[in-house]
Scaffold this active site. Structure first.
Site, PDB file in Angstrom:
ATOM      1  N   ASP A   1       0.883  -1.168   0.000  1.00 52.61           N
ATOM      2  CA  ASP A   1       0.000   0.000   0.000  1.00 52.61           C
ATOM      3  C   ASP A   1       0.920   1.218   0.000  1.00 52.61           C
ATOM      4  O   ASP A   1       1.439   1.603   1.046  1.00 52.61           O
ATOM      5  CB  ASP A   1      -0.904  -0.011   1.233  1.00 52.61           C
ATOM      6  CG  ASP A   1      -1.816   1.201   1.280  1.00 52.61           C
ATOM      7  OD1 ASP A   1      -2.261   1.664   0.209  1.00 52.61           O
ATOM      8  OD2 ASP A   1      -2.083   1.699   2.393  1.00 52.61           O
TER       9      ASP A   1
ATOM     10  N   GLU B   1      -1.292  -1.404  -4.923  1.00 50.83           N
ATOM     11  CA  GLU B   1      -2.509  -0.646  -5.204  1.00 50.83           C
ATOM     12  C   GLU B   1      -2.252   0.351  -6.329  1.00 50.83           C
ATOM     13  O   GLU B   1      -1.196   0.985  -6.381  1.00 50.83           O
ATOM     14  CB  GLU B   1      -2.957   0.096  -3.941  1.00 50.83           C
ATOM     15  CG  GLU B   1      -4.310   0.746  -4.077  1.00 50.83           C
ATOM     16  CD  GLU B   1      -4.774   1.340  -2.762  1.00 50.83           C
ATOM     17  OE1 GLU B   1      -5.448   0.619  -2.009  1.00 50.83           O
ATOM     18  OE2 GLU B   1      -4.441   2.506  -2.497  1.00 50.83           O
TER      19      GLU B   1
ATOM     20  N   ASP C   1      -2.341   0.831   7.394  1.00 53.31           N
ATOM     21  CA  ASP C   1      -1.618   0.705   6.124  1.00 53.31           C
ATOM     22  C   ASP C   1      -1.158  -0.732   5.878  1.00 53.31           C
ATOM     23  O   ASP C   1      -1.163  -1.205   4.744  1.00 53.31           O
ATOM     24  CB  ASP C   1      -0.421   1.665   6.090  1.00 53.31           C
ATOM     25  CG  ASP C   1      -0.869   3.119   6.082  1.00 53.31           C
ATOM     26  OD1 ASP C   1      -1.519   3.532   5.112  1.00 53.31           O
ATOM     27  OD2 ASP C   1      -0.575   3.838   7.059  1.00 53.31           O
TER      28      ASP C   1
END
Length: 173
Positions: A8, A67, A139
């Site tokens: 992420d 992502e 996260d």
């Protein structure tokens, strides 16, 4: 068996999560955050690159999932996020890992069942799916969710390929 590293990305905090997939079974290997406390962007990018490289060396993943960039209201933030993604991807490519990208909505839809899920819902489902004793950091939970999404997407793709092969052989009616 496969080991998947989920990332992420962020210019200040980059979450990572590592899971093992054996068939349909997922198990937790590790997670955390790469925190960049320096002010200048080039130094932050260097720390992200070094951190991702170290994680790859430690866990020896087979796949790298990250992502995708979303459209942010602040162009400067979007550019910094894109640069953080870029150095993470370069770290993976330098280790000859295949890179897979997933949209945030797809990750939330896969893990929670709702594409607009809140971070707390993602944390809860990651904890449940991986049988963790507590919710991971936000996260890190997002990174684990990205890795879980890769497992589900790749498993579905394999099943579809097998179905097509069986259909071509005349085994499905």
């Amino acid at each position: 068996m496969a080991i998947i590293l989920g990332i992420d990305p962020g210019s200040r905090v980059t979450g990572y999560g590592v899971i093992r997939q054996v068939g349909r079974q997922l198990s937790y290997l590790g997670s955390g955050c790469i925190r960049t406390k320096v002010d200048d962007l080039p130094s932050r990018l260097k720390l992200i690159y070094a951190g991702v490289t170290e994680i790859i060396t430690q866990f020896q993943p087979d796949y790298f999932a990250i992502e995708q960039v979303f459209m942010a209201k602040n162009a400067d933030s979007a550019l910094k996020l894109g640069q953080a993604r870029g150095v993470a991807i370069v770290a993976a490519v330098n280790q000859e890992l295949p890179v897979f990208e997933y949209a945030a909505r797809q990750v939330k839809q896969t893990v929670v069942g709702i594409g607009s899920a809140e971070k707390s819902q993602v944390q809860h489902m990651v904890r449940t799916l991986l049988k963790l004793p507590a919710n991971p950091q936000a996260d890190a939970a997002d990174a684990l969710a990205i890795a879980i999404t890769h497992c589900h997407v790749s498993q579905n793709a394999m099943q579809m390929s097998e179905s097509r092969l069986n259909l071509a052989r005349g085994r499905l009616r």
